[in-house]
Design an enzyme around this catalytic site. Sequence first.
Site, PDB file in Angstrom:
ATOM      1  N   GLY A   4       0.173   1.571  -5.428  1.00  0.00           N
ATOM      2  CA  GLY A   4       0.494   2.067  -4.088  1.00  0.00           C
ATOM      3  C   GLY A   4       1.406   1.060  -3.417  1.00  0.00           C
ATOM      4  O   GLY A   4       2.622   1.073  -3.636  1.00  0.00           O
TER       5      GLY A   4
ATOM      6  N   PRO B  22      -1.951   6.156  -8.918  1.00  0.00           N
ATOM      7  CA  PRO B  22      -3.311   5.786  -8.504  1.00  0.00           C
ATOM      8  C   PRO B  22      -3.495   4.265  -8.396  1.00  0.00           C
ATOM      9  O   PRO B  22      -4.146   3.783  -7.488  1.00  0.00           O
ATOM     10  CB  PRO B  22      -4.189   6.373  -9.621  1.00  0.00           C
TER      11      PRO B  22
ATOM     12  N   GLU C 101       5.635   5.661   3.078  1.00  0.00           N
ATOM     13  CA  GLU C 101       6.886   4.907   2.841  1.00  0.00           C
ATOM     14  C   GLU C 101       6.650   3.405   3.068  1.00  0.00           C
ATOM     15  O   GLU C 101       7.514   2.684   3.569  1.00  0.00           O
ATOM     16  CB  GLU C 101       8.058   5.472   3.639  1.00  0.00           C
TER      17      GLU C 101
END
Length: 392
Positions: free
Chosen positions: A134, A131, A373
């Site tokens: 990222g 969370p 990705e």
Amino acid sequence: MTNLTTFGLSDEQQMFRETVGRMAQEKIAPRAADIDESGDFPWDIVELFREYGLMGVAMPEEYGGGGADLLTFCIAVEEVAKVCATSSLIIAAQHLGAMPILIAGNKEQKQRYLPAVAQGDRLSAFGLTEPEAGSDAGGTKTRAVRDGDEYVLTGSKVFITNGGLAKTMVVFASTDPSLGTRGISAFIVELDQPGVSVGRIENKMGIRGSQTAQLLFDNVRVKASNRLGQEGEGFKIAMRTLDRTRPGIAAQALGIAQGALDVAVDYLYQRQQFGTPLSQFEGLQFMVADMQTQVEASRQLLYRAAEIIESAGFESHATPEVTRYSAMAKLMCSDTAMRVTTDAVQLLGGYGYIRDYPVERMMRDAKITQIYEGTNQIQRLVIFRNMNHGGV
Ligand code: CAA
């Protein structure tokens, strides 16, 4: 497979492309709209890929894979993505889940975990994102605390492709938070064990048949022998993995773009307005010419990247060239996919916006390729950091 060139494929690769392309057109294309509409994970497509040896197509033969090079892998993903992005992600995600083990696993870890993944008996997953971590993957909060010959894992991972379906996952967790990225370690975790639970399953814009979930780890015990490499090597293993897997996302994006372009061109020849086929209108011809040019330029960059990364091998440490080409291919192919699919919707007009034609799905599916990705903002950062002075 050898004889790779930047501008062409070997005969073997060309035949492989035709075989996978035919399979995709005949067996996957008719399922694509339903997979998107239902949002159900397509286990029948996993079976199909198992039959064709695609689940581990680029994993070494000694571990049950197909032994193909990265370019051949990209061709498989591209051909499937032309008709169904969700299905192409099944191949790419399996590759991503296995890659840290291929890169950093010892012989015993590879023998134990890779064959079931390569054969598609177990789905795999890659557990990096959290969370609060990222783009800043180094901000990993999940903890792994040593306890005798085990580690105890606590924390959560989000946006996990195959979350709740995969049985084998590489989890990145901090063994020493005071060391930042140098305190992150990588563990092979079997997900069918106490303490692992599935949290929120995401309701997504695109790639709707792929399951994306949160995974929670509550005092999960992992054998120390399941640690990949040494303590503190996890972040570099994650980065080296992404260097080798971002081309798979680029290939997915390229396939989506080519698929949308094919649909749009067919439409222009069939649809008449003002008493003439749309293909006769120069304004539309110019749009298609730009789309074609972007797709082909993206393909050449991706194939070149695949060639460079392949020649570096699985176990080598990153070179700036490998890292840069991987990011450039992902950046360019995904931006192309977004532009080309948006233009394809425009070319089909009102029909592009409804679900009778696949281009609106392709546009929704394209968007994620600019995000996962590593967002394309992160790709640009990676490209700049890995340029030699002078930019060559
Ligand atoms: N190979 C090897 N080592 C690398 C590397 C690479 N490609 N990139 C960086 N490193 C090393 C650095 O050399 C440095 O080493 P030292 O500690 O020895 O100096 C260390 O790693 C830390 O590097 P940075 O200082 O560059 O780290 P950073 O905190 O600035 O972050 C980043 C770099 C590029 C932004 C990285 O965090 C990143 O890639 N973020 C994006 C994450 C991402 O792609 N997430 C996608 C999740 S997977 C997903 O989406 C899958 C899915 O389900 C489909």
